[in-house]
Write a protein that holds these residues in place. Structure first.
Motif, PDB file in Angstrom:
ATOM      1  N   GLU A 177       0.837  -1.192   0.000  1.00 57.89           N
ATOM      2  CA  GLU A 177       0.000   0.000   0.000  1.00 57.89           C
ATOM      3  C   GLU A 177       0.878   1.251   0.000  1.00 57.89           C
ATOM      4  OE1 GLU A 177      -2.915   0.670  -0.608  1.00 57.89           O
ATOM      5  OE2 GLU A 177      -3.041   2.755   0.091  1.00 57.89           O
ATOM      6  N   LYS A 178       1.920   1.197   0.827  1.00 58.34           N
ATOM      7  CA  LYS A 178       2.848   2.336   0.882  1.00 58.34           C
ATOM      8  C   LYS A 178       3.474   2.576  -0.481  1.00 58.34           C
ATOM      9  CE  LYS A 178       4.782   2.253   5.497  1.00 58.34           C
ATOM     10  NZ  LYS A 178       5.950   1.586   6.089  1.00 58.34           N
ATOM     11  N   GLN A 218       1.164   4.165  -2.838  1.00 56.10           N
ATOM     12  CA  GLN A 218       1.023   5.604  -2.586  1.00 56.10           C
ATOM     13  C   GLN A 218       2.234   6.371  -3.106  1.00 56.10           C
ATOM     14  OE1 GLN A 218       0.308   6.025   1.584  1.00 56.10           O
ATOM     15  NE2 GLN A 218      -1.797   5.289   1.450  1.00 56.10           N
ATOM     16  N   GLU A 230       2.090   6.711  -6.713  1.00 55.58           N
ATOM     17  CA  GLU A 230       1.120   7.747  -7.063  1.00 55.58           C
ATOM     18  C   GLU A 230       1.767   9.127  -6.965  1.00 55.58           C
ATOM     19  OE1 GLU A 230      -3.109   6.256  -5.734  1.00 55.58           O
ATOM     20  OE2 GLU A 230      -2.681   8.227  -4.871  1.00 55.58           O
ATOM     21  N   ARG A 231       2.541   9.299  -5.861  1.00 55.26           N
ATOM     22  CA  ARG A 231       3.226  10.574  -5.673  1.00 55.26           C
ATOM     23  C   ARG A 231       4.203  10.837  -6.806  1.00 55.26           C
ATOM     24  NH1 ARG A 231       6.490  10.724  -0.570  1.00 55.26           N
ATOM     25  NH2 ARG A 231       7.663  12.391  -1.514  1.00 55.26           N
TER      26      ARG A 231
END
Ligand SMILES: [Zn+2]
Length: 635
Positions: free
Chosen positions: A480-481, A484, A487-488
């Motif tokens: 999940e990290k 993210q 995505e960043r």
């Protein structure tokens, strides 16, 4: 000693934050020694800085290390805790790395359990750009909060917190002389185009503090400037308490009541208006509309410009063009000039100014404080210069390639948490353990193993199952990290693409520029190549064109730019303007000062100074005979 065994030395120094901790240095030495041991290197020397500090004396161990690096036979590896141990100045760091590379030595950072990679410099460069962006976003948020508080929470009535006044026992109000002086100074600086940050700096440097003995905050300065109290106007009925809603409600401005003369004024109405006009101007600048904001973000010269004449820093000011008030001119001026005016300025006897400057003015007359005559620099010209420079310094061949490169580097930095084992492998392992468990049960049921044997084996398998399950859960979190982060990264990539390379170039250039020394005829731009990833030719990608900037040029660390190319005109134009005055007045002897200032597109005070010069020489005088009076020009 085995032939292949590497020889290591350790270098230890305690950082400022660590100084408070007991035995910090001893701990560091032990840690470094352990790092040498666990890597199976041989410790051949220790460089332990007993005192911290950047002076040459305090760095003797460092100097010894720097000498020993050149010795081929002494060691192969330097072990340190973290990069900040070695150098506080980027320039020294650059020299150090050069020595390292030239002498084939390695640098091991035991905190990271890794060797220093030359790539790190590139990464830190990119990271710095992004960090800068983040901090800028943050500071704009903080500014907004300040403004919000100002809009919503100031009382205009005099309370004990109001600067400049004292409340007497009989409830009358009188002026606090010292604070009034400070307030007048604030208004004067604001009227000159200094923003609240600059004013705060100047006051601090002049030893002026708030009532708690600290630097006056920018928000306090803005509040002071906005307060009509200081021109002697008390505003009442600004808000009322709504009992139903149980809170204070702001009244419409039409209901405000202005009282004049309740308190003595500290500044003249004209000065108050001018200061407020300028404050709004600089606030508009900070918030920035359209292209101005874009450019402001590209190049901020705060702290970078230093006066070559007097050594004082340059501060940013704002002013409106006289002929075209819509046009805001951002100009950098020597802070000595802002504080004390021109170098040989004579302060007229009995003027407001001489009273207000007080002790400073007296010192000025005694020659203890001098102002400065150095040139002002328009932001426009500085930006033009920077764009040309960055075009010369960095010749990006392929923007797309650079963006991809940056993203790749960032991915490597940000996605280090990625585990080596694939999730399927962990799942496979978990399944295997579960299978073994059920097989074990079969064995028990077949009486192949004893109950005792089954129990101990089962416990073992259960523990193993537990471990794999936890690992799987951790991987889910990790996944999940990573999602993210990815995505960043996509966001960053979009940002890079949208902003284009100019911004990155600008960021790099600003980063690499230590400071600019301002002289009337030239700017000396001192570079700090360490701050620039790739300069040491470790990475060819920034210096795409080797000829763009010679290496030996960089070693001098500075570039000289003639001011004439970007700024020259102002002085010549001003001189010509001044010289045109007699002609104009000869043709139009009834012009008012204001009209003349507008005609020449200079400030009122500049015009007054020029006229005073002419009057002193007796070339021009104002003939008051016959009604309105008129200008006379002597041949
Ligand atoms: Zn100066």
């Amino acid at each position: 000693m085995p032939e292949n065994q590497k020889r290591a030395v350790i270098y230890c120094r305690v950082s400022t934050q660590e100084q408070a901790q007991r035995d910090a240095l001893a701990v560091q030495v032990e840690e470094a020694q352990n790092a040498v041991k666990s890597n199976e290197w041989v410790l051949v020397d220790q460089y332990i800085e007993m005192e911290s500090g950047t002076t040459k004396h305090g760095r003797s161990e460092y100097m010894r290390l720097l000498d020993d690096i050149k010795d081929k036979n002494k060691f192969d590896i330097i072990v340190i805790k973290s990069l900040d141990r070695l150098n506080r100045s980027a320039k020294n760091w650059y020299l150090f790395v050069e020595e390292l590379v030239n002498n084939d030595k390695l640098l091991y950072i035991y905190m990271d359990r890794a060797f220093y990679k030359t790539d790190d410099r590139l990464i830190s460069g990119v990271k710095a750009i992004l960090a800068e962006q983040y901090s800028r976003d943050l500071s704009s948020k903080i500014n907004n909060a300040h403004e919000y508080r100002q809009k919503n929470g100031t009382t205009v009535l005099i309370n004990n917190n109001t600067y400049g006044y004292v409340k007497n026992p009989d409830k009358s109000v009188s002026i606090h002389p010292e604070e009034a002086k400070m307030i007048r100074k604030i208004y004067r600086l604001a009227a000159q185009g200094c923003g609240s940050r600059t004013i705060s700096k100047i006051l601090y440097q002049d030893g002026i503090r708030n009532r708690n003995g600290n630097q006056l905050e920018e928000s306090s300065i803005r509040r002071i400037i906005k307060n009509p109290l200081f021109k002697g106007v008390v505003v009442m009925n600004k808000r009322h308490f709504d009992f139903e809603k149980k809170k204070e409600i702001k009244n419409p401005e039409s209901e405000w009541i202005y009282h004049q003369g309740l308190v003595p004024a500290i500044v003249e109405k004209e000065l108050w208006e001018k200061a407020n006009k300028m404050l709004k101007l600089s606030a508009a600048q900070v918030k920035g509309a359209g292209w101005q904001k874009k450019h402001r973000e590209l190049y901020d010269f705060s702290g970078k410009l230093i006066c070559g004449e007097c050594g004082a820093p340059y501060y940013k000011t704002f002013r409106r063009q006289y002929a075209n008030p819509e046009h805001v001119i951002v100009e950098w001026r020597c802070s000595s000039y802002l504080k004390h005016g021109r170098k040989k300025q004579e302060v007229a006897e009995g003027t407001n100014q001489s009273k207000e400057w007080g002790a400073d003015e007296q010192k000025l007359r005694r020659g203890q404080i001098t102002g400065c005559d150095n040139i002002h620099l328009k932001q426009e010209g500085l930006e033009r210069m920077m764009r040309e420079l960055s075009g010369q310094l960095f010749a990006w061949q392929d923007e797309e390639n650079m963006i991809r490169r940056i993203i790749k580097i960032l991915s490597e930095v940000l996605l280090t948490g990625e585990t080596h084992l694939k999730k399927e492998e962990v799942e496979k392992n978990l399944m295997a353990v579960r299978n073994r468990k059920s097989r074990l049960l079969d064995l028990l049921l077949d009486n192949t193993i004893s109950k005792q044997g089954y129990k101990s084996k089962q416990k073992e398998l259960e523990q193993e199952e537990q471990r794999w399950t936890e690992r799987l859960e951790r991987m889910d979190v990790e996944e999940e990290k990573i999602r993210q982060t990815k995505e960043r990264l996509v966001g960053i990539e979009q940002k890079l693409r949208a902003d284009g390379c100019e911004k990155i170039q600008a960021g790099l250039l600003m980063q690499v520029m230590d400071h600019i020394r301002v002289f009337e005829d030239r700017l000396e731009i001192e570079l700090n190549p360490v701050a620039l990833p790739g300069v040491a030719s470790v990475h060819g990608w920034i210096m795409q064109k080797p000829g763009a900037l010679q290496k030996d040029y960089l070693q001098e660390y500075f570039i000289e730019v003639p001011t004439a190319r970007y700024f020259a005109d102002t002085r010549i134009i001003k001189k010509k303007k001044k010289e045109s005055i007699p002609d104009i007045l000869r043709k139009e002897p009834f012009l008012t000062n204001k009209e003349l200032a507008k005609r020449l597109d200079v400030t009122f005070s500049t015009l007054r100074r020029w006229l005073a010069d002419y009057k002193k020489k007796g070339q021009i005088y104002f003939d008051k005979t016959g009604g309105k009076g008129q200008w006379r020009v002597r041949e």
